[in-house]
Design a protein around this motif. Structure first.
Motif, short mmCIF file in Angstrom:
data_model
loop_
_atom_site.label_atom_id
_atom_site.label_comp_id
_atom_site.label_asym_id
_atom_site.label_seq_id
_atom_site.Cartn_x
_atom_site.Cartn_y
_atom_site.Cartn_z
N ALA A 1 0.84 -1.20 0.00
CA ALA A 1 0.00 0.00 0.00
C ALA A 1 0.88 1.25 0.00
O ALA A 1 2.00 1.23 0.51
CB ALA A 1 -0.92 0.01 1.22
N VAL A 2 0.35 2.33 -0.58
CA VAL A 2 0.98 3.64 -0.55
C VAL A 2 -0.09 4.66 -0.17
O VAL A 2 -1.13 4.72 -0.82
CB VAL A 2 1.59 4.02 -1.92
CG1 VAL A 2 2.25 5.39 -1.83
CG2 VAL A 2 2.58 2.98 -2.39
N HIS A 3 0.15 5.40 0.91
CA HIS A 3 -0.84 6.36 1.39
C HIS A 3 -0.25 7.77 1.40
O HIS A 3 0.88 7.97 1.86
CB HIS A 3 -1.31 5.99 2.80
CG HIS A 3 -2.00 4.66 2.86
ND1 HIS A 3 -1.74 3.73 3.85
CD2 HIS A 3 -2.92 4.11 2.05
CE1 HIS A 3 -2.48 2.66 3.65
NE2 HIS A 3 -3.20 2.86 2.55
N GLY B 1 3.96 13.76 4.74
CA GLY B 1 4.73 12.79 3.97
C GLY B 1 3.88 11.65 3.42
O GLY B 1 2.67 11.77 3.26
N ALA B 2 4.54 10.54 3.15
CA ALA B 2 3.89 9.37 2.58
C ALA B 2 4.16 8.15 3.46
O ALA B 2 5.20 8.06 4.11
CB ALA B 2 4.40 9.12 1.16
N ARG B 3 3.21 7.23 3.44
CA ARG B 3 3.36 5.98 4.19
C ARG B 3 3.32 4.82 3.20
O ARG B 3 2.41 4.73 2.37
CB ARG B 3 2.24 5.83 5.22
CG ARG B 3 2.39 4.60 6.09
CD ARG B 3 1.41 4.64 7.26
NE ARG B 3 0.02 4.53 6.81
CZ ARG B 3 -1.02 4.98 7.51
NH1 ARG B 3 -0.83 5.60 8.66
NH2 ARG B 3 -2.24 4.83 7.05
N ILE B 4 4.31 3.95 3.29
CA ILE B 4 4.46 2.85 2.36
C ILE B 4 4.55 1.55 3.16
O ILE B 4 5.34 1.46 4.11
CB ILE B 4 5.74 3.02 1.50
CG1 ILE B 4 5.70 4.37 0.77
CG2 ILE B 4 5.89 1.87 0.51
CD1 ILE B 4 7.06 4.85 0.31
N VAL B 5 3.75 0.57 2.79
CA VAL B 5 3.75 -0.71 3.49
C VAL B 5 4.35 -1.76 2.57
O VAL B 5 3.90 -1.94 1.43
CB VAL B 5 2.33 -1.13 3.91
CG1 VAL B 5 2.37 -2.46 4.66
CG2 VAL B 5 1.67 -0.04 4.76
N VAL B 6 5.39 -2.43 3.05
CA VAL B 6 6.09 -3.47 2.30
C VAL B 6 5.87 -4.80 3.00
O VAL B 6 6.10 -4.92 4.22
CB VAL B 6 7.59 -3.17 2.17
CG1 VAL B 6 8.30 -4.31 1.46
CG2 VAL B 6 7.82 -1.86 1.44
N GLY C 1 1.45 14.80 -0.58
CA GLY C 1 0.88 15.76 -1.52
C GLY C 1 1.04 15.36 -2.96
O GLY C 1 0.92 16.21 -3.86
N PHE C 2 1.28 14.08 -3.24
CA PHE C 2 1.47 13.64 -4.62
C PHE C 2 0.16 13.21 -5.27
O PHE C 2 0.15 12.73 -6.41
CB PHE C 2 2.50 12.50 -4.68
CG PHE C 2 2.16 11.30 -3.83
CD1 PHE C 2 1.42 10.26 -4.33
CD2 PHE C 2 2.61 11.24 -2.52
CE1 PHE C 2 1.12 9.15 -3.54
CE2 PHE C 2 2.32 10.14 -1.73
CZ PHE C 2 1.57 9.10 -2.23
N GLY C 3 -0.93 13.36 -4.52
CA GLY C 3 -2.23 13.02 -5.11
C GLY C 3 -2.63 11.58 -4.94
O GLY C 3 -3.56 11.11 -5.60
N GLY C 4 -1.94 10.88 -4.06
CA GLY C 4 -2.25 9.47 -3.87
C GLY C 4 -3.42 9.26 -2.93
O GLY C 4 -4.04 10.20 -2.42
N ALA C 5 -3.72 7.99 -2.69
CA ALA C 5 -4.84 7.64 -1.84
C ALA C 5 -4.56 8.07 -0.41
O ALA C 5 -3.43 7.96 0.08
CB ALA C 5 -5.07 6.13 -1.89
N PRO C 6 -5.58 8.59 0.30
CA PRO C 6 -5.40 8.95 1.71
C PRO C 6 -5.26 7.70 2.55
O PRO C 6 -5.59 6.59 2.10
CB PRO C 6 -6.69 9.69 2.04
CG PRO C 6 -7.71 9.13 1.09
CD PRO C 6 -6.95 8.82 -0.18
N PRO C 7 -4.77 7.84 3.77
CA PRO C 7 -4.61 6.65 4.62
C PRO C 7 -5.94 6.02 4.97
O PRO C 7 -6.95 6.70 5.13
CB PRO C 7 -3.91 7.21 5.87
CG PRO C 7 -4.22 8.67 5.87
CD PRO C 7 -4.31 9.06 4.43
#
Length: 284
Positions: free
Chosen positions: A106-108, A115-120, A147-153
């Motif tokens: 996931a990428v939030h 910032g961004a949250r990334i789950v590996v 702020g890159f326009g990705g999905a919210p958490p």
């Protein structure tokens, strides 16, 4: 260059060959503080291979190499660990050849200021017989990359909640002034753990101890206080990282045991700071 979410979500590797030696296991144990007293015989089997080497369960958190997210539109050397969840299917051998399947789960987008949250997610097995060894979910934080326009958490799973009673047990462990330098030989080579200028630029007072090192110290506290140093008892370990720990500080692990579940948190009492939360260690 902003985060490339499409490229991130496509990151996946299968049957990645990995290996570690008893030297890796020894170095990790030293990095999380085992062997501080060379005459303490209960810890010696973690830092001395004869007659047989014991492995710290959280060694699994550093066996997977960094760099999986390189080339996805941000500086992956600035990434911080926000949480981890480790499931051990069998005790880690002192040395092994491994195969790993890894993918971005996931990428939030937390917003431009957070910032961004990334789950590996990683699944690791022994190369010699394909036996499952462990799985590891790592939640990574990329400061300043939101702020890159990705999905919210999305709402995270319900975290481990502290029981409504005083801790059953507590363990104080003093970290070393050079501990981040030693631990980076096992994992966590970000300049944030070494370079004072880089740490200040990122908003930290000093170079900080690696989050995975703090997790290893908490695991050591549970091994010492509850498991009588029997590493084969630990089958699961999860925690969230809430605040930095600076080398030289004393890390207090508070533990609540309910049958085979140990709920825990870590604090730096000198700063009245909770630094590790929602800890859960599963025992046999």
């Amino acid at each position: 260059m902003p985060i490339n979410q499409e490229k991130l979500m496509a990151v996946a590797v299968e049957d990645q060959p990995l290996s570690y030696t008893d030297g890796s296991a020894l170095l990790y144990a030293l990095g999380v503080g085992f062997g501080g007293d060379p005459l303490y015989r209960k810890e010696l089997p973690y830092v001395y291979e004869l007659p047989s080497l014991k492995t710290v369960p959280t060694l699994a958190t550093v066996l997977l190499p960094d760099g999986l997210l390189a080339g996805c539109g941000f500086d992956d050397t600035q990434v911080l660990h926000g949480a981890l969840k480790l499931d051990l299917y069998r005790p880690l051998p002192p040395a092994a050849d491994l195969l790993a399947n890894r993918r971005v789960l996931a990428v939030h987008d937390l917003g431009a200021d957070r910032g961004a949250r990334i789950v590996v997610q990683s699944e690791v097995r022994l190369a010699k017989d394909e036996a499952a060894l462990f799985s590891l979910a790592s939640t990574l934080l990329a400061p300043g990359e939101g702020g890159f326009g990705g999905a919210p958490p999305v709402d995270p799973p319900v975290p481990q909640v502290l029981p409504r009673r005083d801790p059953d047990l507590s363990c104080d462990i003093v970290t070393r002034a050079d501990q981040a330098l030693l631990f980076r030989l096992s994992g966590g080579r970000s300049p944030l753990h070494v370079d004072a200028g880089a740490a200040r630029a990122a908003g930290f007072d000093l170079p900080m101890l690696q989050s995975r090192c703090c997790a290893g110290i908490a695991c050591r506290a549970i091994l010492r206080t509850i498991c009588e140093y029997d590493y084969t008892l630990i089958t699961g370990f999860a925690a969230q990282f809430a605040a930095p720990v600076y080398p030289g500080e004393t890390l207090t692990t508070e533990m609540w045991q309910d049958r085979n579940i140990v709920t825990f948190r870590c604090t730096v009492k000198a700063r009245q700071s909770v630094v590790l939360t929602h800890g859960r260690c599963t025992l046999l």
